[in-house]
Design a protein around this motif. Sequence first.
Motif, short mmCIF file in Angstrom:
data_model
loop_
_atom_site.label_atom_id
_atom_site.label_comp_id
_atom_site.label_asym_id
_atom_site.label_seq_id
_atom_site.Cartn_x
_atom_site.Cartn_y
_atom_site.Cartn_z
N GLY A 25 1.70 97.75 36.56
CA GLY A 25 3.13 97.99 36.68
C GLY A 25 3.63 98.05 38.10
O GLY A 25 4.58 98.77 38.41
N LEU A 26 3.03 97.24 38.99
CA LEU A 26 3.35 97.35 40.41
C LEU A 26 4.19 96.21 40.98
O LEU A 26 4.54 96.24 42.15
N LEU A 27 4.51 95.19 40.18
CA LEU A 27 5.36 94.12 40.72
C LEU A 27 6.72 94.66 41.13
O LEU A 27 7.36 94.13 42.04
N GLU A 28 7.17 95.73 40.48
CA GLU A 28 8.45 96.33 40.82
C GLU A 28 8.43 96.97 42.21
O GLU A 28 9.49 97.27 42.77
N SER A 29 7.25 97.18 42.78
CA SER A 29 7.14 97.81 44.10
C SER A 29 7.10 96.81 45.24
O SER A 29 7.02 97.21 46.40
N VAL A 30 7.10 95.53 44.93
CA VAL A 30 7.04 94.51 45.99
C VAL A 30 8.39 94.43 46.68
O VAL A 30 9.41 94.16 46.05
N ALA A 45 8.12 78.80 41.79
CA ALA A 45 8.01 78.66 40.34
C ALA A 45 8.22 79.99 39.63
O ALA A 45 8.89 80.06 38.59
N VAL A 46 7.67 81.06 40.18
CA VAL A 46 7.83 82.39 39.58
C VAL A 46 9.30 82.80 39.57
O VAL A 46 9.84 83.25 38.55
N MET A 47 9.98 82.64 40.72
CA MET A 47 11.39 83.01 40.81
C MET A 47 12.23 82.18 39.83
O MET A 47 13.13 82.70 39.16
N SER A 48 11.93 80.89 39.75
CA SER A 48 12.71 80.01 38.88
C SER A 48 12.53 80.36 37.42
O SER A 48 13.48 80.28 36.62
N GLN A 49 11.32 80.75 37.04
CA GLN A 49 11.07 81.12 35.64
C GLN A 49 11.87 82.35 35.22
O GLN A 49 12.15 82.55 34.05
N CYS A 50 12.25 83.16 36.20
CA CYS A 50 13.01 84.38 35.90
C CYS A 50 14.50 84.24 36.24
O CYS A 50 15.20 85.25 36.34
N ARG A 53 15.18 85.66 39.81
CA ARG A 53 14.84 87.07 39.95
C ARG A 53 13.33 87.20 40.14
O ARG A 53 12.57 86.33 39.73
N TRP A 54 12.92 88.31 40.75
CA TRP A 54 11.50 88.64 40.78
C TRP A 54 11.17 89.31 39.45
O TRP A 54 11.91 90.19 39.00
N PRO A 55 10.11 88.90 38.78
CA PRO A 55 9.86 89.43 37.43
C PRO A 55 9.41 90.89 37.44
O PRO A 55 8.78 91.36 38.38
#
Length: 379
Positions: A25-30, A45-50, A53-55
């Motif tokens: 549960g640490l992606l929210e801390s980036v 690609a990660v940003m575009s998939q969301c 947004r950062w997922p």
Amino acid sequence: MALSGGGIRAAVFHLGVLRRLADEGLLESVSAISTVSGGSLITAAVMSQCGMRWPTSGEYLGSVYPELRRRITAADLFSLKSLGWSGLAEFKFALIQSRAGILATMLERVWGVSGCLADLPDVPEWLINATCIDTGKNWRFSKREMGDWTFGRHYAPDVRISVAAAASAAVPYAIGAMPLALPATGWWETDPATRRQTRPKPPPKTRVRLWDGGAYDNMGLEALTKPGRGLRSCNFLICSDASGPLRTCGESSVAALLRGSLSGPRLFDVAGDQIRALRSRILIADIAAGTVEGVLLRMGNSVRAVDVKSGAARPVSFYEAFQTDEQAELALRHPTDLKAPSEAQFDMLARHGFEIADATLTTYVPARFPQSSAWGILT
């Protein structure tokens, strides 16, 4: 986080590292991400998939990771095979004059990359690193800024994310430079120490050529930390280094290119390898001195190797749950290219990133990462 270059090998390794953080549960801390080449491609690609947004950790595990696994293993991102006869006819002279532009187009078509820099979220701050051929400096893209301290900085960059990411991955000669047309106004001279604007500065050129950020710093560290000065925009650094080993001396760069490897002349390889080694040593020295709190995740290490270096003593049977030393070496030796890996190769590379992140974090910073997570629990 600093995510290195290294083609598909690096992109998938970083996905595994992110999966380890998401598991806790640490992606929210980036708060900040500095990327180079393969790291830039996968973050786009990660940003575009969301939807720009950062997922969240749940989104990453439930939808982003599975979808990117599907896309990455389905088709090459950049190869003659991925272009096909229709692509060769479509791009024609661009194959000689602007292969970096083709890579940007393929990012949009194959990996679903979309949007412009202005569409990016404020948090985490994403810093995309390229190398300016004209100045020899680190050219950086972000939501509200682009440029370098010699050329000047512009604070309303109208650039597609696919273009910025492709520029960051524009390996010298193999892909070639990304030409970037520049606005004629809105440029500022900045203080190299403080980054503060000092005075308006007309751009010396209306177009620049950008190479792979790895030509300057393949680890993406300069945007987040300076030697002996601590961290910027964060209080803990995870540097994910998926750089490959130096290419075998007997193989020519032409032969490497023909088999799809993103490799320039050997002189570039040697220089890049030495730059990475020096930056690694500086980072480790800063961590040891307490100037920087963080870890360096090195691709190619096995869990056993992490334990040996840290002095941990475990029974031999403990390592049966993890990749073997040979599998870690195989992951490191995966080609630096933009071809689709098989599902088995993808899982090997991602698992390697997950296990090295887990072993390194729980070994060196147990107060922050007290619990070890086995890859098998997630798969």
